[in-house]
Design a protein around this motif. Structure first.
Motif, PDB file in Angstrom:
ATOM      1  N   MET A  67       0.824  -1.207   0.000  1.00  0.00           N
ATOM      2  CA  MET A  67       0.000   0.000   0.000  1.00  0.00           C
ATOM      3  C   MET A  67       0.862   1.262   0.000  1.00  0.00           C
ATOM      4  O   MET A  67       0.338   2.361   0.139  1.00  0.00           O
ATOM      5  N   GLY A  68       2.191   1.102  -0.088  1.00  0.00           N
ATOM      6  CA  GLY A  68       3.084   2.248  -0.112  1.00  0.00           C
ATOM      7  C   GLY A  68       3.636   2.658   1.238  1.00  0.00           C
ATOM      8  O   GLY A  68       4.420   3.611   1.324  1.00  0.00           O
ATOM      9  N   ILE A  69       3.256   1.969   2.298  1.00  0.00           N
ATOM     10  CA  ILE A  69       3.713   2.331   3.639  1.00  0.00           C
ATOM     11  C   ILE A  69       5.212   2.104   3.771  1.00  0.00           C
ATOM     12  O   ILE A  69       5.944   2.956   4.290  1.00  0.00           O
ATOM     13  N   GLY A  70       5.693   0.966   3.295  1.00  0.00           N
ATOM     14  CA  GLY A  70       7.130   0.677   3.353  1.00  0.00           C
ATOM     15  C   GLY A  70       7.939   1.693   2.583  1.00  0.00           C
ATOM     16  O   GLY A  70       8.998   2.133   3.039  1.00  0.00           O
ATOM     17  N   LYS A  71       7.444   2.102   1.444  1.00  0.00           N
ATOM     18  CA  LYS A  71       8.134   3.108   0.621  1.00  0.00           C
ATOM     19  C   LYS A  71       8.254   4.424   1.379  1.00  0.00           C
ATOM     20  O   LYS A  71       9.318   5.042   1.393  1.00  0.00           O
ATOM     21  N   ILE A  72       7.186   4.850   2.022  1.00  0.00           N
ATOM     22  CA  ILE A  72       7.202   6.105   2.775  1.00  0.00           C
ATOM     23  C   ILE A  72       8.218   6.032   3.910  1.00  0.00           C
ATOM     24  O   ILE A  72       9.011   6.959   4.113  1.00  0.00           O
ATOM     25  N   LEU A  73       8.202   4.926   4.658  1.00  0.00           N
ATOM     26  CA  LEU A  73       9.146   4.768   5.760  1.00  0.00           C
ATOM     27  C   LEU A  73      10.586   4.716   5.255  1.00  0.00           C
ATOM     28  O   LEU A  73      11.481   5.348   5.832  1.00  0.00           O
ATOM     29  N   LEU A  74      10.823   3.996   4.173  1.00  0.00           N
ATOM     30  CA  LEU A  74      12.173   3.889   3.625  1.00  0.00           C
ATOM     31  C   LEU A  74      12.664   5.230   3.092  1.00  0.00           C
ATOM     32  O   LEU A  74      13.834   5.587   3.258  1.00  0.00           O
ATOM     33  N   GLU A  75      11.782   5.989   2.477  1.00  0.00           N
ATOM     34  CA  GLU A  75      12.165   7.318   1.984  1.00  0.00           C
ATOM     35  C   GLU A  75      12.609   8.228   3.132  1.00  0.00           C
ATOM     36  O   GLU A  75      13.550   9.002   2.988  1.00  0.00           O
ATOM     37  N   LYS A  76      11.942   8.132   4.255  1.00  0.00           N
ATOM     38  CA  LYS A  76      12.345   8.934   5.409  1.00  0.00           C
ATOM     39  C   LYS A  76      13.752   8.556   5.856  1.00  0.00           C
ATOM     40  O   LYS A  76      14.579   9.422   6.145  1.00  0.00           O
ATOM     41  N   ALA A  77      14.044   7.259   5.899  1.00  0.00           N
ATOM     42  CA  ALA A  77      15.387   6.815   6.282  1.00  0.00           C
ATOM     43  C   ALA A  77      16.418   7.317   5.271  1.00  0.00           C
ATOM     44  O   ALA A  77      17.506   7.756   5.656  1.00  0.00           O
ATOM     45  N   LYS A  78      16.094   7.281   4.002  1.00  0.00           N
ATOM     46  CA  LYS A  78      17.012   7.791   2.969  1.00  0.00           C
ATOM     47  C   LYS A  78      17.275   9.284   3.182  1.00  0.00           C
ATOM     48  O   LYS A  78      18.417   9.739   3.090  1.00  0.00           O
ATOM     49  N   GLU A  79      16.215  10.045   3.460  1.00  0.00           N
ATOM     50  CA  GLU A  79      16.356  11.487   3.675  1.00  0.00           C
ATOM     51  C   GLU A  79      17.236  11.799   4.880  1.00  0.00           C
ATOM     52  O   GLU A  79      17.954  12.800   4.883  1.00  0.00           O
ATOM     53  N   ASN A  93      13.277 -14.310   2.026  1.00  0.00           N
ATOM     54  CA  ASN A  93      12.318 -13.211   1.957  1.00  0.00           C
ATOM     55  C   ASN A  93      12.400 -12.538   0.585  1.00  0.00           C
ATOM     56  O   ASN A  93      12.908 -11.429   0.432  1.00  0.00           O
ATOM     57  N   GLU A  94      11.851 -13.206  -0.400  1.00  0.00           N
ATOM     58  CA  GLU A  94      11.921 -12.701  -1.770  1.00  0.00           C
ATOM     59  C   GLU A  94      11.130 -11.412  -1.960  1.00  0.00           C
ATOM     60  O   GLU A  94      11.505 -10.574  -2.773  1.00  0.00           O
ATOM     61  N   LYS A  95      10.051 -11.234  -1.209  1.00  0.00           N
ATOM     62  CA  LYS A  95       9.286  -9.981  -1.296  1.00  0.00           C
ATOM     63  C   LYS A  95      10.150  -8.797  -0.884  1.00  0.00           C
ATOM     64  O   LYS A  95      10.134  -7.742  -1.526  1.00  0.00           O
ATOM     65  N   ALA A  96      10.912  -8.972   0.181  1.00  0.00           N
ATOM     66  CA  ALA A  96      11.788  -7.888   0.633  1.00  0.00           C
ATOM     67  C   ALA A  96      12.872  -7.604  -0.403  1.00  0.00           C
ATOM     68  O   ALA A  96      13.190  -6.438  -0.655  1.00  0.00           O
ATOM     69  N   GLN A  97      13.421  -8.644  -0.989  1.00  0.00           N
ATOM     70  CA  GLN A  97      14.456  -8.437  -2.006  1.00  0.00           C
ATOM     71  C   GLN A  97      13.913  -7.616  -3.161  1.00  0.00           C
ATOM     72  O   GLN A  97      14.548  -6.647  -3.600  1.00  0.00           O
ATOM     73  N   ARG A  98      12.739  -7.983  -3.651  1.00  0.00           N
ATOM     74  CA  ARG A  98      12.138  -7.220  -4.761  1.00  0.00           C
ATOM     75  C   ARG A  98      11.876  -5.780  -4.341  1.00  0.00           C
ATOM     76  O   ARG A  98      12.119  -4.842  -5.096  1.00  0.00           O
ATOM     77  N   PHE A  99      11.384  -5.583  -3.117  1.00  0.00           N
ATOM     78  CA  PHE A  99      11.095  -4.246  -2.610  1.00  0.00           C
ATOM     79  C   PHE A  99      12.358  -3.395  -2.565  1.00  0.00           C
ATOM     80  O   PHE A  99      12.383  -2.269  -3.085  1.00  0.00           O
ATOM     81  N   TYR A 100      13.420  -3.904  -1.947  1.00  0.00           N
ATOM     82  CA  TYR A 100      14.645  -3.117  -1.815  1.00  0.00           C
ATOM     83  C   TYR A 100      15.281  -2.837  -3.170  1.00  0.00           C
ATOM     84  O   TYR A 100      15.747  -1.723  -3.421  1.00  0.00           O
ATOM     85  N   GLU A 101      15.287  -3.815  -4.046  1.00  0.00           N
ATOM     86  CA  GLU A 101      15.876  -3.612  -5.368  1.00  0.00           C
ATOM     87  C   GLU A 101      15.067  -2.589  -6.170  1.00  0.00           C
ATOM     88  O   GLU A 101      15.631  -1.751  -6.881  1.00  0.00           O
ATOM     89  N   LYS A 102      13.751  -2.615  -6.026  1.00  0.00           N
ATOM     90  CA  LYS A 102      12.889  -1.621  -6.687  1.00  0.00           C
ATOM     91  C   LYS A 102      13.199  -0.211  -6.198  1.00  0.00           C
ATOM     92  O   LYS A 102      13.052   0.763  -6.933  1.00  0.00           O
ATOM     93  N   HIS A 103      13.663  -0.102  -4.965  1.00  0.00           N
ATOM     94  CA  HIS A 103      13.938   1.209  -4.368  1.00  0.00           C
ATOM     95  C   HIS A 103      15.421   1.553  -4.345  1.00  0.00           C
ATOM     96  O   HIS A 103      15.870   2.355  -3.522  1.00  0.00           O
ATOM     97  N   GLY A 104      16.174   0.949  -5.271  1.00  0.00           N
ATOM     98  CA  GLY A 104      17.538   1.388  -5.514  1.00  0.00           C
ATOM     99  C   GLY A 104      18.639   0.695  -4.738  1.00  0.00           C
ATOM    100  O   GLY A 104      19.799   1.095  -4.834  1.00  0.00           O
ATOM    101  N   PHE A 105      18.325  -0.327  -3.979  1.00  0.00           N
ATOM    102  CA  PHE A 105      19.348  -1.042  -3.224  1.00  0.00           C
ATOM    103  C   PHE A 105      20.005  -2.102  -4.107  1.00  0.00           C
ATOM    104  O   PHE A 105      19.339  -2.739  -4.918  1.00  0.00           O
ATOM    105  N   LYS A 106      21.309  -2.265  -3.928  1.00  0.00           N
ATOM    106  CA  LYS A 106      22.094  -3.252  -4.682  1.00  0.00           C
ATOM    107  C   LYS A 106      22.719  -4.240  -3.700  1.00  0.00           C
ATOM    108  O   LYS A 106      23.128  -3.865  -2.599  1.00  0.00           O
ATOM    109  N   ILE A 107      22.826  -5.487  -4.126  1.00  0.00           N
ATOM    110  CA  ILE A 107      23.453  -6.515  -3.292  1.00  0.00           C
ATOM    111  C   ILE A 107      24.950  -6.249  -3.193  1.00  0.00           C
ATOM    112  O   ILE A 107      25.622  -6.051  -4.210  1.00  0.00           O
TER     113      ILE A 107
END
Length: 128
Positions: A67-79, A93-107
């Motif tokens: 629902m975008g909640i994780g994105k909002i929280l992660l954006e705050k941490a980035k800021e 946790n494949e869902k988390a991997q997809r989420f983090y990679e979608k938001h610019g994280f690299k392994i």
């Protein structure tokens, strides 16, 4: 919320007692990390624990995921970061991997030892 989300994410029951987790959240985690909560209708539906260089915890209530909640929280941490964040997630946790990679994280690493005895992945985000 935190416990159920963790258990669903890794497919394991929590090994710590509820009381020890409350102690961790209230007394140990805040010593090194800022903690932000997402609240909807007076219900905690998400949480993130972070500092200037690391995300320690990011969990969203099972019924409020995607629902975008994780994105909002992660954006705050980035800021609040110094332009670079690292974090770990479990390989299962494949869902988390997809989420983090979608938001610019690299392994940047694999196989970190942890109390769950599960392989994990270390990610890094760098401001570009």
């Amino acid at each position: 919320m935190w416990r159920a989300s963790k258990e669903q994410a890794i497919g394991q029951n929590e090994i710590h007692s509820f009381e020890s987790q409350i102690d961790f959240l209230n007394n140990i985690l805040p010593k090194e990390f800022d903690i932000d909560l997402a609240i909807i209708d007076k219900k905690v539906v998400g949480m993130i624990a972070y500092n200037e260089s690391e995300v320690s915890q990011l969990y969203i209530h099972i019924e409020y995921q995607r629902m975008g909640i994780g994105k909002i929280l992660l954006e705050k941490a980035k800021e609040q970061s110094r332009g670079r964040l690292t974090l770990y997630t479990f390989e299962v946790n494949e869902k988390a991997q997809r989420f983090y990679e979608k938001h610019g994280f690299k392994i940047i690493g694999r196989g970190h030892e942890n109390e769950k005895n599960l392989p994990d992945i270390q990610y890094e985000w760098i401001f570009e």
